[in-house]
Motif scaffolding. Sequence first.
Motif, PDB file in Angstrom:
ATOM      1  N   GLY A  44       0.552  76.735   9.982  1.00  0.00           N
ATOM      2  CA  GLY A  44       1.736  76.384  10.759  1.00  0.00           C
ATOM      3  C   GLY A  44       2.620  77.554  11.123  1.00  0.00           C
ATOM      4  O   GLY A  44       3.747  77.384  11.586  1.00  0.00           O
ATOM      5  N   ILE A  45       2.115  78.763  10.940  1.00  0.00           N
ATOM      6  CA  ILE A  45       2.921  79.956  11.233  1.00  0.00           C
ATOM      7  C   ILE A  45       2.758  80.332  12.704  1.00  0.00           C
ATOM      8  O   ILE A  45       1.671  80.212  13.266  1.00  0.00           O
ATOM      9  N   ALA A  46       3.858  80.768  13.339  1.00  0.00           N
ATOM     10  CA  ALA A  46       3.789  81.198  14.735  1.00  0.00           C
ATOM     11  C   ALA A  46       3.173  82.584  14.782  1.00  0.00           C
ATOM     12  O   ALA A  46       3.850  83.579  14.574  1.00  0.00           O
ATOM     13  N   VAL A  47       1.890  82.622  15.023  1.00  0.00           N
ATOM     14  CA  VAL A  47       1.170  83.891  14.985  1.00  0.00           C
ATOM     15  C   VAL A  47       0.378  84.065  16.276  1.00  0.00           C
ATOM     16  O   VAL A  47      -0.123  83.097  16.836  1.00  0.00           O
ATOM     17  N   GLN A  88       4.147  76.422  18.316  1.00  0.00           N
ATOM     18  CA  GLN A  88       3.178  77.382  17.783  1.00  0.00           C
ATOM     19  C   GLN A  88       2.197  77.880  18.847  1.00  0.00           C
ATOM     20  O   GLN A  88       1.946  79.069  18.960  1.00  0.00           O
ATOM     21  N   LEU A 102      10.153  77.276  18.393  1.00  0.00           N
ATOM     22  CA  LEU A 102       9.059  77.755  19.235  1.00  0.00           C
ATOM     23  C   LEU A 102       7.852  76.882  18.936  1.00  0.00           C
ATOM     24  O   LEU A 102       7.569  76.565  17.798  1.00  0.00           O
ATOM     25  N   GLU A 135      11.783  84.130  10.980  1.00  0.00           N
ATOM     26  CA  GLU A 135      13.236  84.005  11.022  1.00  0.00           C
ATOM     27  C   GLU A 135      13.858  84.906   9.986  1.00  0.00           C
ATOM     28  O   GLU A 135      13.252  85.188   8.962  1.00  0.00           O
ATOM     29  N   PHE A 151       6.099  85.538  14.346  1.00  0.00           N
ATOM     30  CA  PHE A 151       7.526  85.289  14.558  1.00  0.00           C
ATOM     31  C   PHE A 151       8.122  84.843  13.230  1.00  0.00           C
ATOM     32  O   PHE A 151       7.695  83.843  12.663  1.00  0.00           O
ATOM     33  N   THR A 158      10.499  74.301  11.299  1.00  0.00           N
ATOM     34  CA  THR A 158      11.630  74.625  10.421  1.00  0.00           C
ATOM     35  C   THR A 158      12.871  73.790  10.685  1.00  0.00           C
ATOM     36  O   THR A 158      13.798  73.788   9.897  1.00  0.00           O
ATOM     37  N   GLN A 171      19.272  79.720  19.347  1.00  0.00           N
ATOM     38  CA  GLN A 171      18.617  80.367  18.212  1.00  0.00           C
ATOM     39  C   GLN A 171      17.202  79.829  18.086  1.00  0.00           C
ATOM     40  O   GLN A 171      16.982  78.635  17.889  1.00  0.00           O
ATOM     41  N   LEU A 172      16.246  80.744  18.219  1.00  0.00           N
ATOM     42  CA  LEU A 172      14.851  80.330  18.104  1.00  0.00           C
ATOM     43  C   LEU A 172      14.468  80.228  16.641  1.00  0.00           C
ATOM     44  O   LEU A 172      14.808  81.085  15.842  1.00  0.00           O
ATOM     45  N   LYS A 173      13.771  79.150  16.330  1.00  0.00           N
ATOM     46  CA  LYS A 173      13.341  78.954  14.954  1.00  0.00           C
ATOM     47  C   LYS A 173      11.814  78.909  14.933  1.00  0.00           C
ATOM     48  O   LYS A 173      11.175  78.594  15.943  1.00  0.00           O
ATOM     49  N   ALA A 174      11.267  79.212  13.777  1.00  0.00           N
ATOM     50  CA  ALA A 174       9.815  79.158  13.628  1.00  0.00           C
ATOM     51  C   ALA A 174       9.359  77.700  13.661  1.00  0.00           C
ATOM     52  O   ALA A 174      10.140  76.795  13.358  1.00  0.00           O
ATOM     53  N   PRO A 175       8.101  77.459  14.031  1.00  0.00           N
ATOM     54  CA  PRO A 175       7.608  76.082  14.108  1.00  0.00           C
ATOM     55  C   PRO A 175       7.809  75.344  12.788  1.00  0.00           C
ATOM     56  O   PRO A 175       7.603  75.914  11.722  1.00  0.00           O
ATOM     57  N   GLU A 209      18.703  87.738  14.548  1.00  0.00           N
ATOM     58  CA  GLU A 209      18.328  86.398  14.120  1.00  0.00           C
ATOM     59  C   GLU A 209      16.871  86.213  13.728  1.00  0.00           C
ATOM     60  O   GLU A 209      16.535  85.294  13.012  1.00  0.00           O
ATOM     61  N   TYR A 210      16.006  87.061  14.253  1.00  0.00           N
ATOM     62  CA  TYR A 210      14.600  86.874  13.929  1.00  0.00           C
ATOM     63  C   TYR A 210      13.907  88.234  13.940  1.00  0.00           C
ATOM     64  O   TYR A 210      14.491  89.240  14.345  1.00  0.00           O
ATOM     65  N   ILE A 248       9.959  90.304  14.591  1.00  0.00           N
ATOM     66  CA  ILE A 248       8.577  90.262  15.034  1.00  0.00           C
ATOM     67  C   ILE A 248       7.797  91.109  14.036  1.00  0.00           C
ATOM     68  O   ILE A 248       7.971  92.319  13.967  1.00  0.00           O
ATOM     69  N   ILE A 297      10.973  87.682  23.791  1.00  0.00           N
ATOM     70  CA  ILE A 297      11.550  86.491  23.166  1.00  0.00           C
ATOM     71  C   ILE A 297      12.991  86.286  23.645  1.00  0.00           C
ATOM     72  O   ILE A 297      13.423  85.173  23.920  1.00  0.00           O
TER      73      ILE A 297
END
Lengths: 427, 139
Positions: B63-66, A368, A366, B11, B9, A409, A403-407, B41-42, B44, A381
């Motif tokens: 760098g966190i998806a927030v 950010q 994803l 993982e 978000f 990763t 599969q969505l991964k965090a930015p 898989e993830y 929230i 999502i």
Amino acid sequence: MSRDQMRELQGKRLHKIVEYVYHHVPFYRSRLQEMDLTPDDIRTIDDIVKLPFTTKKDLRDNYPFGLQAAPQNEIIRIHASSGTTGNPTIVGYTRRDIGVWTECMARCLTAYGVTRNDIVSVAYGYGLFTGGLGAHNGVEMVGASVVPASTGNTEKHVRLIRDLGITGICCTPSYALYLAETMDKMGIAKDQIHLRVGAFGAEPWTENMRTEIQERLGLKGYNIYGLSEVMGPSVSYECSEQHGSHINEDHFYPEIIDPVTLKPLPAGETGELVFTTLTKEGMPVLRYRTRDLCSLLPGECPCGRTNVRMSPIYGRSDDMLIIRGINVFPSQVESVVLSMEEFAPRYMLVVDRVNNLDTLQVQVELRQEYFTATLDTPAAIEELSKKLEAKLRSVLSIGAKVQLKAPGTIERSQGKSAHVIDKRQLK
Amino acid sequence: MTIPQLTIFIENSSGTLSMVLEQMKRSNIQMIACTIADTAEYGIFRIICTEPRRAFEELKDAGIAVALSNVFALELDNHPGGAADVVKVLSNAGIDIAYMYAFLLGGKGILVFRTDDEMKARETIAADGLQYLSEKDLG
């Protein structure tokens, strides 16, 4: 020329070239003899499927002159392809070869709209690489003024483009973007230059790159395709339609094969591009496997040319995966991921086998800045994943689980193979 | 009526939750409430915290998806049925609730929910005189 006339010409030329290599290149003679073939078995272009393939390895194994058909005193120029993974490939050209090459290059430039009124700079490297001299000869044949700028000293090149009123440029698409950046740095605006035509090739490029180059340099950019093993730039070229590259198929006969079964594929299907040189004297090749993946476009081109067109190159057959019997190329996944701005331009294909069934998982990051309040439920999502899965399915013809991964990763790739984890090989 | 909520978000792999919490610790942000909506898989990760806007910026820089969103926060009466009464008011008004959770703040129960019909929720809460929390109450 009608399609029938073309096929007849190709058939005659194919017979001649097979006869020629049979008598002049021991490598081809023994290959044909092993298959119990003589030149007389090859009468029409349809007979080409009987012939053996030639690979890059064959060229390397016969370094330097093993596949050369003409005697050395007939060779007037020698080029060499980069040899990053072994011996370079040496290609010798006779005077007639250079003539054919020059004419093919002139056809390309004419299709781009270049005339004797143009000034064209050639910013491919001049040297062992075929790009520089190949393009150079073609520009001269058209009668335009050629500026042999070569690569390097980009600021000087930009000044020449501005001061001489250069109207055409031959270079790689990435160099064209670099030129645009250099112009920005030098404070030279698009309306201070007069470029109108660009012949871009020697590396794959995308429609997005075309749009950006055209916008920043104020020209129309056309693809040019070629490879030194077959000739050099000028094997195929785009016309004003900018949709598919017309192949100079009276000299270079194209086939599309399945890279695994090596069987020819029906018209329009994507596979590995194979070329047979129909007129070459120095180093002819029979069914040379380019490893480039593309399709031949069916139907007539609105420009009126009847020679067949090839699609852009989708990838390399070396990277191909076979998943549930379907050929899958990482580059296909890449094009889909790049088309959705919610995802970063990184991906990983994870191939596995569960209960004897191949599975494909595509991991994407994803971006950010696209993770916003509207994505704060699993349902939202999930919807985004489903959108990507639907696009992948339509492009790949098989289902893939996203599969969505965090930015940040997914590991930054080092080369193409780093995009794939194939767990099947471990079992 | 609404308070800022951080949505992250994450993982489903070991260490990711800890990484987010460690970052909040470094930023000296205190968590007031949290909940995780998880799939296979993830997850929230939703957080109510002190200084939510600074927390948002600092997590983003890490760098966190927030994402930062606004959720409704209503005070509940401390007796059985307190939540039922409030939710009934909302449902009678035809307000769809996307998700809901609750926590205690200073001995008071706080009900947090998100709806896509923010206007109608505001009108209903005001008209019914429901007690609510504001951003300044988070400290």
